[in-house]
Design a protein around this motif. Structure first.
Motif, PDB file in Angstrom:
ATOM      1  N   LEU A   4       0.837  -1.197   0.000  1.00 16.36           N
ATOM      2  CA  LEU A   4       0.000   0.000   0.000  1.00 16.36           C
ATOM      3  C   LEU A   4       0.869   1.244   0.000  1.00 16.36           C
ATOM      4  CD1 LEU A   4      -2.425  -0.976   2.919  1.00 16.36           C
ATOM      5  CD2 LEU A   4      -2.765  -1.400   0.488  1.00 16.36           C
ATOM      6  N   LEU A  49       0.679   5.127   1.040  1.00 15.17           N
ATOM      7  CA  LEU A  49      -0.131   6.096   1.772  1.00 15.17           C
ATOM      8  C   LEU A  49       0.561   7.442   1.715  1.00 15.17           C
ATOM      9  CD1 LEU A  49      -0.609   3.953   4.998  1.00 15.17           C
ATOM     10  CD2 LEU A  49      -2.099   4.008   3.013  1.00 15.17           C
ATOM     11  N   LYS A  53       4.147  13.290  -1.306  1.00 18.48           N
ATOM     12  CA  LYS A  53       4.665  14.635  -1.080  1.00 18.48           C
ATOM     13  C   LYS A  53       3.544  15.643  -0.866  1.00 18.48           C
ATOM     14  CE  LYS A  53       8.925  13.887  -3.650  1.00 18.48           C
ATOM     15  NZ  LYS A  53       9.824  14.397  -4.701  1.00 18.48           N
ATOM     16  N   HIS A  54       2.296  15.173  -0.949  1.00 18.75           N
ATOM     17  CA  HIS A  54       1.179  16.081  -0.717  1.00 18.75           C
ATOM     18  C   HIS A  54       0.722  15.932   0.729  1.00 18.75           C
ATOM     19  CE1 HIS A  54      -0.440  12.185  -1.955  1.00 18.75           C
ATOM     20  NE2 HIS A  54      -1.441  12.441  -1.152  1.00 18.75           N
ATOM     21  N   LEU A  55      -0.084  16.877   1.184  1.00 22.07           N
ATOM     22  CA  LEU A  55      -0.502  16.874   2.587  1.00 22.07           C
ATOM     23  C   LEU A  55      -1.890  16.275   2.748  1.00 22.07           C
ATOM     24  CD1 LEU A  55       0.678  20.471   3.542  1.00 22.07           C
ATOM     25  CD2 LEU A  55       1.792  18.313   4.096  1.00 22.07           C
ATOM     26  N   SER A 103      -4.585  13.058   3.976  1.00 15.72           N
ATOM     27  CA  SER A 103      -4.779  11.769   3.323  1.00 15.72           C
ATOM     28  C   SER A 103      -5.983  11.726   2.397  1.00 15.72           C
ATOM     29  CB  SER A 103      -4.935  10.684   4.377  1.00 15.72           C
ATOM     30  OG  SER A 103      -6.227  10.774   4.934  1.00 15.72           O
ATOM     31  N   GLY A 104      -6.951  12.590   2.619  1.00 11.31           N
ATOM     32  CA  GLY A 104      -8.120  12.561   1.739  1.00 11.31           C
ATOM     33  C   GLY A 104      -9.078  11.440   2.032  1.00 11.31           C
ATOM     34  N   HIS A 105      -8.752  10.615   2.998  1.00 10.61           N
ATOM     35  CA  HIS A 105      -9.663   9.521   3.347  1.00 10.61           C
ATOM     36  C   HIS A 105      -9.333   9.143   4.779  1.00 10.61           C
ATOM     37  CE1 HIS A 105     -12.494   6.353   2.278  1.00 10.61           C
ATOM     38  NE2 HIS A 105     -12.634   6.971   1.128  1.00 10.61           N
ATOM     39  N   LEU A 106      -9.585   7.933   5.215  1.00  8.16           N
ATOM     40  CA  LEU A 106      -9.214   7.580   6.587  1.00  8.16           C
ATOM     41  C   LEU A 106      -7.696   7.649   6.715  1.00  8.16           C
ATOM     42  CD1 LEU A 106     -11.502   4.516   7.447  1.00  8.16           C
ATOM     43  CD2 LEU A 106     -11.807   6.914   8.082  1.00  8.16           C
ATOM     44  N   ALA A 153      -8.514  -5.444  11.584  1.00 11.54           N
ATOM     45  CA  ALA A 153      -8.690  -4.948  10.221  1.00 11.54           C
ATOM     46  C   ALA A 153      -7.416  -5.126   9.404  1.00 11.54           C
ATOM     47  CB  ALA A 153      -9.089  -3.473  10.253  1.00 11.54           C
ATOM     48  N   ASN A 184     -11.433  17.275   9.549  1.00 13.46           N
ATOM     49  CA  ASN A 184     -10.001  17.581   9.458  1.00 13.46           C
ATOM     50  C   ASN A 184      -9.719  18.756   8.517  1.00 13.46           C
ATOM     51  OD1 ASN A 184      -7.252  17.207  10.067  1.00 13.46           O
ATOM     52  ND2 ASN A 184      -6.940  15.902   8.271  1.00 13.46           N
ATOM     53  N   GLY A 202     -10.937  13.312  10.375  1.00 13.94           N
ATOM     54  CA  GLY A 202     -11.138  13.083   8.951  1.00 13.94           C
ATOM     55  C   GLY A 202     -11.965  11.849   8.671  1.00 13.94           C
ATOM     56  N   SER A 203     -12.611  11.292   9.695  1.00 12.95           N
ATOM     57  CA  SER A 203     -13.431  10.101   9.456  1.00 12.95           C
ATOM     58  C   SER A 203     -14.904  10.454   9.266  1.00 12.95           C
ATOM     59  CB  SER A 203     -13.284   9.122  10.613  1.00 12.95           C
ATOM     60  OG  SER A 203     -13.757   9.706  11.813  1.00 12.95           O
ATOM     61  N   THR A 224     -18.015   8.536  10.722  1.00 12.25           N
ATOM     62  CA  THR A 224     -18.424   7.200  10.275  1.00 12.25           C
ATOM     63  C   THR A 224     -17.907   6.081  11.175  1.00 12.25           C
ATOM     64  OG1 THR A 224     -16.498   7.060   8.826  1.00 12.25           O
ATOM     65  CG2 THR A 224     -18.550   7.860   7.833  1.00 12.25           C
ATOM     66  N   SER A 281      -5.344  18.417  -3.140  1.00 14.94           N
ATOM     67  CA  SER A 281      -4.136  18.342  -2.338  1.00 14.94           C
ATOM     68  C   SER A 281      -3.067  17.683  -3.196  1.00 14.94           C
ATOM     69  CB  SER A 281      -4.398  17.528  -1.068  1.00 14.94           C
ATOM     70  OG  SER A 281      -3.210  17.373  -0.336  1.00 14.94           O
ATOM     71  N   VAL A 282      -2.011  18.441  -3.488  1.00 14.16           N
ATOM     72  CA  VAL A 282      -1.030  17.964  -4.469  1.00 14.16           C
ATOM     73  C   VAL A 282       0.393  18.235  -3.993  1.00 14.16           C
ATOM     74  CG1 VAL A 282      -2.640  18.393  -6.362  1.00 14.16           C
ATOM     75  CG2 VAL A 282      -0.982  20.155  -5.719  1.00 14.16           C
ATOM     76  N   ASN A 332      -0.629  12.226  -8.645  1.00 15.76           N
ATOM     77  CA  ASN A 332      -0.561  11.823  -7.238  1.00 15.76           C
ATOM     78  C   ASN A 332      -1.065  12.955  -6.333  1.00 15.76           C
ATOM     79  OD1 ASN A 332      -0.122   9.970  -5.218  1.00 15.76           O
ATOM     80  ND2 ASN A 332       1.971  10.635  -4.838  1.00 15.76           N
ATOM     81  N   GLY A 333      -1.927  12.608  -5.442  1.00  9.76           N
ATOM     82  CA  GLY A 333      -2.576  13.601  -4.595  1.00  9.76           C
ATOM     83  C   GLY A 333      -4.036  13.189  -4.464  1.00  9.76           C
ATOM     84  N   HIS A 334      -4.871  14.091  -4.031  1.00  9.32           N
ATOM     85  CA  HIS A 334      -6.303  13.754  -3.991  1.00  9.32           C
ATOM     86  C   HIS A 334      -7.154  15.005  -4.146  1.00  9.32           C
ATOM     87  CE1 HIS A 334      -6.585  15.141   0.233  1.00  9.32           C
ATOM     88  NE2 HIS A 334      -5.414  14.574   0.374  1.00  9.32           N
ATOM     89  N   PHE A 390     -14.945  12.042  -2.622  1.00 13.72           N
ATOM     90  CA  PHE A 390     -13.553  11.780  -2.282  1.00 13.72           C
ATOM     91  C   PHE A 390     -12.835  11.089  -3.435  1.00 13.72           C
ATOM     92  CE2 PHE A 390     -14.227  13.016   2.032  1.00 13.72           C
ATOM     93  CZ  PHE A 390     -15.553  12.690   2.297  1.00 13.72           C
ATOM     94  N   GLN A 444      -9.826   5.355  -4.066  1.00 13.35           N
ATOM     95  CA  GLN A 444      -8.589   4.770  -3.572  1.00 13.35           C
ATOM     96  C   GLN A 444      -8.270   3.494  -4.331  1.00 13.35           C
ATOM     97  OE1 GLN A 444      -9.803   4.449   0.725  1.00 13.35           O
ATOM     98  NE2 GLN A 444      -7.895   5.540   0.984  1.00 13.35           N
ATOM     99  N   LEU A 477      -6.348  -0.536  -0.606  1.00 12.16           N
ATOM    100  CA  LEU A 477      -6.531   0.503   0.408  1.00 12.16           C
ATOM    101  C   LEU A 477      -8.016   0.672   0.731  1.00 12.16           C
ATOM    102  CD1 LEU A 477      -4.698   2.233   2.028  1.00 12.16           C
ATOM    103  CD2 LEU A 477      -4.735   3.950   0.241  1.00 12.16           C
ATOM    104  N   LEU A 520      -9.106  -2.088   2.897  1.00 15.35           N
ATOM    105  CA  LEU A 520      -8.632  -1.876   4.263  1.00 15.35           C
ATOM    106  C   LEU A 520      -9.530  -0.865   4.976  1.00 15.35           C
ATOM    107  CD1 LEU A 520      -6.525  -2.240   6.517  1.00 15.35           C
ATOM    108  CD2 LEU A 520      -5.156  -0.475   5.425  1.00 15.35           C
ATOM    109  N   MET A 541     -18.892   8.934   3.544  1.00 13.03           N
ATOM    110  CA  MET A 541     -17.617   8.979   2.822  1.00 13.03           C
ATOM    111  C   MET A 541     -17.718   8.182   1.528  1.00 13.03           C
ATOM    112  SD  MET A 541     -14.808   8.795   5.863  1.00 13.03           S
ATOM    113  CE  MET A 541     -13.443   9.444   4.911  1.00 13.03           C
ATOM    114  N   GLY A 559     -14.444   2.610  -3.725  1.00 11.60           N
ATOM    115  CA  GLY A 559     -14.006   3.775  -4.497  1.00 11.60           C
ATOM    116  C   GLY A 559     -14.575   5.046  -3.922  1.00 11.60           C
TER     117      GLY A 559
END
Lengths: 495, 392, 436
Positions: A188, A190, A193-195, A197-200, A455, B113, B163-164, B167, B286-287, B337-339, B356, B359, B363, B366, B385, B391
């Motif tokens: 995986l 995670l 270089k970006h700040l 996580s955008g998710h959990l 998990a 977050n 950031g959850s 949920t 976020s990049v 790469n980023g989101h 969002f 992923q 991931l 997970l 989320m 996805g």
């Protein structure tokens, strides 16, 4: 302290396991002879050693993934190891487990000054990262005392701190991304270089997970420009109360020093005997306060702090006038541990955190404990964030002293929790503090943490026997009891 | 719609337990100021934390604040400012952005977050969450973390909670690290020809030893405005400003914003002022900062956009419209790469593009298992989320 | 760390010493950070900490239940360069140098080396310490050099290490000789003429004597003190080593007893470390222990002597940069760090330090013959670091290093040769094809 009973069926399959693992890594990367495997049987908690089933030293992420997948399919445990400097026994092997050493992952992969990041393999040392960027005037901020040797992968596992984390945060506040392998061999990525996580925030929960959730195979960290100026104050106090008060007063004044360290009288004298740093020997407490940043800022802060500590009752104040003098102030603190090692055959280095203002109370109680257990103790603290390192002096070759020292240590940690603090500020729980977890967490707290583990690693193959005192089966943890009353639990064997 | 408004943690527990017993889903919220963020929640009942409010313990000299999860942000900020302290991650006030009222609760802030411009130097909300107490989706009361900063005891569940989006568990109590306010602030504004040169100016500023605490790029009439904030003690800020100006000499014109102007700029920037109220879709990207110019140019070629950068270029705000804008954003992010998060849009947009960034499958799987570890019956903010694990 | 030696074991003086040393180690792992073999392999067994841990078991101080195979430990002790970088790093003062001596001696008693291993070691121990013999061997090796591609392993390494151009055997050391100063200040020093050095580079002794003479110091050389015994000692040929050490003591005992010697000068730092340890190494030799102790007290590296006892004049800028390569025996073994640099700066040179200067170049006595792969990796790493400096000259205080690094981009020579040149001597031959 006990580790889980080894699984006899695994022990019987040792030869088969060894031949299977040899398929996944280069020749020579599997160590299976009794004599030299011993080099891997302990870490920084050297009073304990345990021979692993076999040692494997992979060189690539794919090899790590292949080994882990095979181990999952064959029910074989894994203990990951970085530089083996853990002070809580995090890398102590299991007799029925593979010791997976990441020592060969020792390359720096990318240095990006514009984005202020370094990407490195997990076996690169903490100081190695700073050394790679220092010529350009940068550094990696978290600085545990073992930074010369500890690995960045290990830093992530323990969420390591150091003197400067008061101002710059712990490892978790300085890691931007990792590549990791889960127990089922999935790789995986995670962050990066970006700040954010955008998710959990899986990266956030991996940091400080002590090798229980996954194996880190690549790390991206934030580097910072070295501050323009660094200066320090060396302040002596006649009582610990005044020293503790000074710490609170500085923070209350809105000043966050780069570092604020305290040493008590036994530690001061041990250090003076060793390196002659010029510490005031009669002081009950010594504070080393470091301020860094732009020159104008540091000058203003030095004056402010100087006034504050005077008001708090400082009996001596010295301000560094040169880089050399600043290093000299630190010389004693930096060699505090080996200095203590000189006055005692052995010592246990404890680690706990308390609210800053509880410092004097803690020292008073510790003094009473020292009497009770009949063992000397010297104290070195990251006073700025209330993180203590009591050094309990003993002689391992004297009957029963190791045990008494451990009891003393446990008592200190219980007291930390009682005073509103925690069991460990930097060194991790490992095996050392595993059995004290219930001092800080309820059964429900611990179970929820274990569900998180489920998990990642439902079969409990990654580093079992560390951190959590009782291993519940995931199926059992997952069961919902809808009624308020608890269902009767079958007896879980403790180990 | 049933709205539960517990006043105590125990009441929260009972509500969750009874919902669990009957498999009723709950929509967990504070003041719903950020209801427009995230997917719609599949629930017929609402668990509102607005009455679970109040400061539990505030110790300025310990830099610790303990509050109940439903405490309004402005109450917290007022309390802190009285002691000249702040939440260093500069939480945005999104009333204008979402067209709602009030600044929201601290619980909502932690759950989303969201951090402001100072995140680039001080850290995000997740770096200031020291601990919490919560009720899981299993009805268990549990806590994690503590009131001290140096704590590595057990898993760092605080990071997971941040950031959850509610949920995993319902937070009842939150412990935050607070920091002293800087004495003053000043900003340097440079007019640059291109986004590239503007981003380069920011990078140079952050690579210098002037210790900036904000790096933004905004559109100007003829080019792009790079804005760099310096905070701290007055004499230090003046000194560093001089140094910064000489480091970044090559820019066309520059001007220095004094404390008032500087604070005004960053407050607006924090609250996403660069995007107008009628922008149909708003994305937050976020990049990697050095990729920002290329990403922005690629999007600007295809669409007419309102655009602003923060975090030295590491954060891009985009406002625009058009079918396919969302897909274009997603694709561009994938290449670099980023989101990207859809911060504001219609239900249709959310369905098409997801809120969002999708992923990678392992991931996502997970994430689904982690969700199960806390809320196996999916009663808390179900769907918020996206379908976690599938996805977007 | 904890040790579990039984009383019988502790009755043996070397075990008792080992116990004292082992107890100091706290298994912190700092030493792994600066150990060249650990840096290369990432394998704990090739780190000082790992070796210490295994030696504890080997010597009987561990509490392992299973059998210890000395051959397995030997493999990793053989791979140790004995560079002593770990001792510089260790915060607890673990005397690794003496521990590994004890460990190796113990292993020597318990194992029998393979035939090839035995042959190479014997070959080395009967040639290197004997300058004339070694010089002859080098002449033959030179002939074999073009065919080295056909050889493998250690034989190949040996042949490749022989110089392409061989100088005449050094006359210094062939007989007892006094080299008087032009204007004697009445100071007299003893010079160890060395063994391999005499065959490989006579200019080192020549420039040492010239510079000392120019400073008013008389230099004495005794031919019977031919080899200090370091080589034999490091490959565990303890009997041969002892014989050589006794010969040195005998050769020098009268000069020492006369009280006329201001110092014993060594210009090969590898020998210097051993001579400074004579007091310990010969402590149980009833005939020579007193002389041995005095040798330890009197021994100084030439750079130490010049820096602390001579007042050399400061010279004008030479407009030349020197990359100073710190030999392990000098920086770690003898803790001589600043003296050579200070002398070069005083002589007008700009002195630069390459990156990773604490790491061994891989020469380490005969390590470059016995462990060719590891040695080669370290050599390449060191040369890369030196080349990055881009200095005009590279200086080192040990023959082994100079020889190992002869492939570097800049010419390399002994610190004393450069100093001699700066203070009036001839230009070192390695510089003749390059600098103006």
């Amino acid at each position: 302290m006990l580790l889980p009973e080894p699984d006899q069926t695994i022990l019987c399959r040792r030869d088969e396991i060894i031949s299977a693992l040899k398929r996944f890594v280069p020749a020579g990367a599997v160590i299976d002879d009794d004599t030299t495997m011993a080099a891997y049987d302990s870490d920084g908690l050297s009073a304990y050693r345990n021979q692993p089933l076999v040692v494997v030293l992979p060189e690539t992420t794919q090899q790590v993934a292949a080994v882990m997948k095979w181990c999952l399919d064959n029910d074989v445990k894994i203990v990951p190891r970085g530089a083996g400097t853990s002070l809580s026994g995090g890398a102590i092997p299991l007799a029925d487990g593979v010791l997976l050493g990441l020592g060969k992952f020792n390359q720096i992969l990318d240095i990006d000054f514009s984005n202020r990041t370094v990407t490195a393999q997990p076996g690169v040392t903490n100081l190695g990262i700073t050394q790679a960027v220092q010529d350009e005037g940068f550094y990696y901020a978290p600085d545990p005392s073992s930074q010369i040797a500890c690995s960045i992968g290990g830093n992530i596992a323990e969420n390591s701190g150091g003197v400067h984390c008061l101002k710059y945060g712990l490892t978790t506040n300085n890691v931007l991304g990792i590549e990791m392998v889960t127990m089922n061999g999935e790789i995986l990525r995670l962050g990066g270089k970006h700040l954010d996580s955008g998710h959990l925030d899986v990266l956030g929960v991996m940091t400080g997970s002590e090798g229980l959730l996954g194996v880190v195979t690549e790390v991206t960290v934030r580097i910072l420009r070295k501050p323009a100026t660094q200066r320090a104050l060396l302040v002596g106090f006649d009582t610990v109360q005044e020293g503790g008060q000074a710490v609170s007063d500085v923070i209350a004044a809105g000043i966050i020093p780069a570092g604020m360290e305290m040493m008590d009288n036994p530690a001061i004298n041990a250090a003076e005997d060793f390196v002659n740093a010029g510490y005031p020997r009669e002081a009950a407490a010594l504070l080393i306060i470091e301020l860094d940043g732009p020159e104008a800022e540091v000058d203003v802060l030095i004056n402010k702090v100087s006034k504050i500590v005077k008001t708090s009752g400082a009996s001596s104040i010295r301000i560094s006038q040169s880089e050399e003098e600043r290093n000299q102030f630190w010389a004693g603190r930096k060699s505090a541990f080996p200095a203590v090692g000189r006055i005692s055959p052995d010592y246990l280095c404890m680690d706990g955190t308390i609210p800053r203002k509880a410092l004097p109370e803690m020292l008073t109680r510790m003094s009473a404990m020292s009497q009770k257990f009949g063992l000397r103790v010297a104290n070195v603290f990251h006073a700025g964030d209330g993180n203590l390192h009591p050094l309990i002096l003993f002689d391992a070759n004297a009957d029963g002293e190791l045990h008494r020292a451990e009891e003393f240590g446990a008592e200190i940690l219980r007291t930390c929790v009682k005073l509103g603090g925690v069991l460990t500020g930097e060194h991790g729980v490992g095996v050392e503090k595993r059995d004290l977890m219930t001092e800080m967490f309820t059964e429900d707290d611990l179970k929820q943490q274990q569900r998180l583990k489920c998990a990642f690693d439902p079969q409990h193959l990654l580093n079992p026997g560390k951190v959590f005192p009782v291993l519940h089966r995931c199926a059992e943890l997952g069961r919902l009891h809808v009624h308020q009353g608890k269902l009767p639990h079958p007896d879980i064997p403790r180990f | 719609m049933t709205v539960w408004q517990p006043k105590t943690g125990e009441q929260v527990t009972n509500i969750v337990l009874s919902a669990l017993a009957e498999r009723r889903k709950l929509s967990v919220s504070g003041h719903e100021t950020k209801a427009g963020l995230g997917h719609p929640v599949d629930a017929k009942e609402s668990l509102s934390l607005t009455n679970l409010s109040g400061i539990v313990d505030y110790q300025p000299e310990e830099l610790v604040l303990v509050v109940k999860a439903g405490t309004p942000l402005d109450e917290i900020e007022k309390t802190l400012s009285e002691k000249n302290q702040m939440l260093a991650f500069e939480p945005p006030h999104l009333e204008r952005f979402y067209g709602t009222e009030g600044t929201g609760t601290i619980g909502g802030l932690v759950a989303t977050n969201l951090s402001g411009p100072r995140r680039v130097s001080a850290g995000a909300a997740r770096d200031f969450l020291l601990g919490f107490a919560a009720v899981s989706g299993r009805g268990d009361v549990f806590k994690s973390g503590s009131r001290v900063m140096k704590n590595v005891t057990g898993y760092d569940l605080s990071k997971l909670m941040c950031g959850s989006f509610g949920t995993l568990a319902v937070m009842t109590e939150i412990t935050l690290k607070v920091l002293p306010c800087p004495e003053t602030s000043s900003s340097l504004s440079l007019l640059c020809d291109t986004i590239d040169s503007a981003q380069l100016a920011l990078a140079n500023a952050f690579c210098s030893d002037t210790e900036p605490s904000g790096g933004a790029i905004s559109r100007a009439n003829e080019g792009w405005q790079a804005v760099i904030r310096l905070e701290g003690v007055d004499v230090s800020v003046r000194d560093r400003m001089t140094k910064l100006k000489s480091t970044l000499q090559s820019a066309r014109t520059s001007k220095v914003l004094d404390k008032q102007a500087s604070e005004a700029f960053w407050e607006n920037w924090r609250d996403i002022s660069m995007i107008s109220d009628d922008a149909e879709q708003v994305y937050r990207l976020s990049v990697t900062p050095s990729d920002a110019p290329k990403i922005a140019s690629s999007l600007l070629k295809a669409y007419d956009l309102e655009l602003g950068f923060d975090w030295m270029g590491g954060l891009i705000w985009i406002g625009g419209k058009g079918a396919g804008l969302g897909q274009k954003v997603r694709q561009t992010i994938k290449d670099f790469n980023g989101h990207a998060t859809l911060m504001r849009g219609t239900e249709g947009h959310r369905r098409d593009v997801g809120v969002f960034q999708p992923q990678a499958a392992p991931l996502a799987a997970l994430a689904r298992r982690i969700k199960n570890a806390f809320d196996p019956e999916d009663i808390l903010n179900s769907g918020k989320m996206g379908t976690i694990g599938r996805g977007a | 760390m904890q040790t579990h030696f039984d009383l019988n074991a502790l009755a043996r003086p070397e075990i008792s010493t080992a116990d004292e040393i082992l107890r100091k180690c706290v298994h912190c792992g700092f030493c792994t950070a600066t150990c060249p073999t650990y840096i290369l392999t990432g394998d704990e067994r090739d780190s000082p900490r790992g070796r210490i841990w295994m030696m504890r078991d080997l010597l009987g101080g561990g509490d392992k239940q299973t059998e210890i195979k000395p051959a397995d430990v030997s493999y990793h002790l053989d791979r140790c360069l004995t560079c002593l970088s770990c001792m510089t790093t260790c915060p607890s003062g673990v005397d690794y140098m003496h521990l590994v001596d004890i460990g190796r001696a113990e292993i020597n008693k318990k194992i029998r080396r393979g035939f090839a291993d035995h042959v190479i070691r014997t070959l080395l121990s009967i040639t290197l310490p004997f300058a004339r013999r070694f010089h002859l061997a080098l002449r033959f090796a030179r002939l074999a050099k073009p065919f080295s591609g056909l050889l493998t392993g250690r034989l190949k390494a040996m042949v490749n290490l022989s110089p392409t151009r061989l100088q005449a055997l050094d006359k210094v050391g062939s007989e007892d000789q006094l080299y008087p100063a032009e204007t004697s200040a009445g100071t007299r020093v003893m010079l160890l003429s060395g063994c391999a050095q005499r065959a490989l580079d006579p200019e080192i002794n020549a420039s040492t004597i010239r510079l000392l003479n120019r400073q008013g110091v008389d230099v004495v050389v005794r031919s019977q003190a031919s080899c200090c015994g370091a080589l034999a000692h490091h490959i565990n040929a303890e009997d041969a080593a002892h014989k050589q050490m006794e010969a040195v003591c005998s050769a020098w005992e009268n000069d020492i007893a006369s009280g006329q010697l201001d110092a014993i000068i060594v210009n090969t730092s590898g020998c210097g470390t051993t001579l400074k340890d004579y007091g310990n190494l010969m402590s149980r030799n009833s005939r020579h222990s007193e002389t041995a102790r005095k040798i330890s007290d009197l021994t100084m590296d030439i750079s130490e002597y010049l820096n602390s006892k001579m007042a050399l004049p400061t010279l004008a800028k030479q407009n030349m940069t020197i990359a100073y390569h710190a030999a392990c025996s000098l920086q770690h073994g003898q803790k001589v760090l600043q003296a050579p640099r200070a002398l070069l700066v005083q002589a007008g040179f700009e002195v630069k330090t390459p990156a990773e200067s604490h790491l061994c170049c891989g020469s380490a006595g005969v390590y470059n013959v016995l462990q060719p792969e590891l040695s080669q990796q370290l050599k390449e790493r060191k040369i890369r670091n030196l080349n990055k400096v881009g200095a005009d000259i590279i200086c080192a205080g040990n023959l082994g290093c100079i020889h190992q690094l002869s492939d570097a981009s800049s010419p390399i020579c002994h610190t004393i040769q450069i100093l001699d040149w700066a203070y009036g001597g001839p230009k070192p031959h390695s510089l003749l094809n390059g600098l103006g």
